[in-house]
Design an enzyme around this catalytic site. Structure first.
Site, short mmCIF file in Angstrom:
data_model
loop_
_atom_site.label_atom_id
_atom_site.label_comp_id
_atom_site.label_asym_id
_atom_site.label_seq_id
_atom_site.Cartn_x
_atom_site.Cartn_y
_atom_site.Cartn_z
N CYS A 291 0.85 -1.19 0.00
CA CYS A 291 0.00 0.00 0.00
C CYS A 291 0.90 1.26 0.00
O CYS A 291 1.77 1.37 -0.85
CB CYS A 291 -0.97 -0.05 1.18
SG CYS A 291 -2.27 1.20 1.15
N ASP B 274 -8.38 -3.14 -7.57
CA ASP B 274 -7.98 -2.20 -6.52
C ASP B 274 -8.64 -0.85 -6.77
O ASP B 274 -8.33 -0.18 -7.76
CB ASP B 274 -6.46 -2.06 -6.52
CG ASP B 274 -5.93 -1.28 -5.31
OD1 ASP B 274 -6.68 -0.45 -4.77
OD2 ASP B 274 -4.77 -1.51 -4.94
N HIS C 228 -7.52 -4.34 -3.37
CA HIS C 228 -6.52 -3.68 -2.53
C HIS C 228 -6.37 -4.48 -1.23
O HIS C 228 -7.33 -5.06 -0.73
CB HIS C 228 -6.96 -2.25 -2.21
CG HIS C 228 -5.90 -1.42 -1.58
ND1 HIS C 228 -4.82 -0.93 -2.28
CD2 HIS C 228 -5.74 -1.00 -0.29
CE1 HIS C 228 -4.05 -0.24 -1.46
NE2 HIS C 228 -4.57 -0.27 -0.25
#
Length: 249
Positions: free
Chosen positions: A130, A188, A219
């Site tokens: 991330c 995502d 994600h």
């Protein structure tokens, strides 16, 4: 290999940065007590349980893994944010408050620390999830970084991390000398197809050495315990990262 963990409080240009160190114990690769090192960057929540587990997976394959508190200037030492709305809001506020160049001085401080350790074998790589995927990419700007694994790196395709003109990570591609591994989830919602395409094109135009992998995943698909977690795909992605590190370090 088994893994032992310890804490180091590293002095940086912007204050003390607590760093969690996970080291392999025993096994043939540690016969001389020296290992390659991986700088491991967390999500906005810092070293949560899933991040610690992921770092130990890498360490158990023969790497010393350092997990810094990425927002150390903005929180008491030892802060871990919860995976809830309050934690997300606080983490995003910290991301917005920290100047991107603070990560450069953090990386330089960690690299200087590593070079002083008796377990250092002369090789350093980076990895992150991330925002940590972006911070691993940012670490690749340092000349010592031989390879970097970026998992669904946020904000590479945008200019949302505070920076001075010309200092965004994608504006400094010429500083990257190591190999990149870029891993993405096609579903995502934080990194749309157009954003991924933009990053791919810029890396290609810069003639960087990189591999590119897109999976049918959301994600945070690497985060054990999250409803988006995809264990089978996560295993494949760990293998991709370990392959990169074994070839380059």
């Amino acid at each position: 290999m088994k893994v032992q963990s310890q804490i180091a409080d590293i002095n940086t240009a912007t204050g003390v940065m607590r760093t969690y160190i996970h080291r392999p114990v025993g096994g043939k690769p540690s016969a001389d007590g020296k290992f390659p090192t991986v700088l491991f960057y967390s999500e906005i929540f810092q070293q949560t349980g899933p991040i610690e587990s992921a770092a130990k997976i890498i360490a158990s394959h023969g790497y010393v893994v350092l997990v810094p508190e990425v927002f150390h200037e903005l929180n008491p030492i030892g802060t871990v944010l919860a995976y809830d709305d309050a934690g997300r809001d606080k983490g995003n506020a910290d991301k917005a408050a920290k100047d991107v160049q603070g990560y450069d001085t953090d990386n330089q401080a960690m690299i200087a620390f590593i070079k002083q350790q008796d377990w250092y074998d002369g090789n350093i790589g980076a990895m992150g999830f991330c925002i940590g995927g972006h911070l691993a990419f940012r670490a690749a700007l340092q000349p010592e970084i031989k390879s970097t694994a970026c998992f669904y790196a946020t904000d590479l395709h945008s200019m949302t991390i505070p920076n001075k003109p010309g200092q965004h990570s994608m504006e400094r591609l010429s500083d990257i000398t190591g190999e990149l591994l870029m891993i993405w989830g096609k579903q995502d919602n934080h990194i749309p197809t157009a954003g991924r395409t933009q990053v791919y094109n810029k890396l290609t135009e810069a003639n960087l050495t990189f591999t590119w992998h897109e999976f049918n995943a959301q994600h945070a698909f690497m985060r054990d315990g999250d409803e988006r977690y995809d264990a089978q795909t996560a295993m494949l992605c760990y293998q991709l990262a370990l392959n990169l590190f074994s070839r380059t370090m």
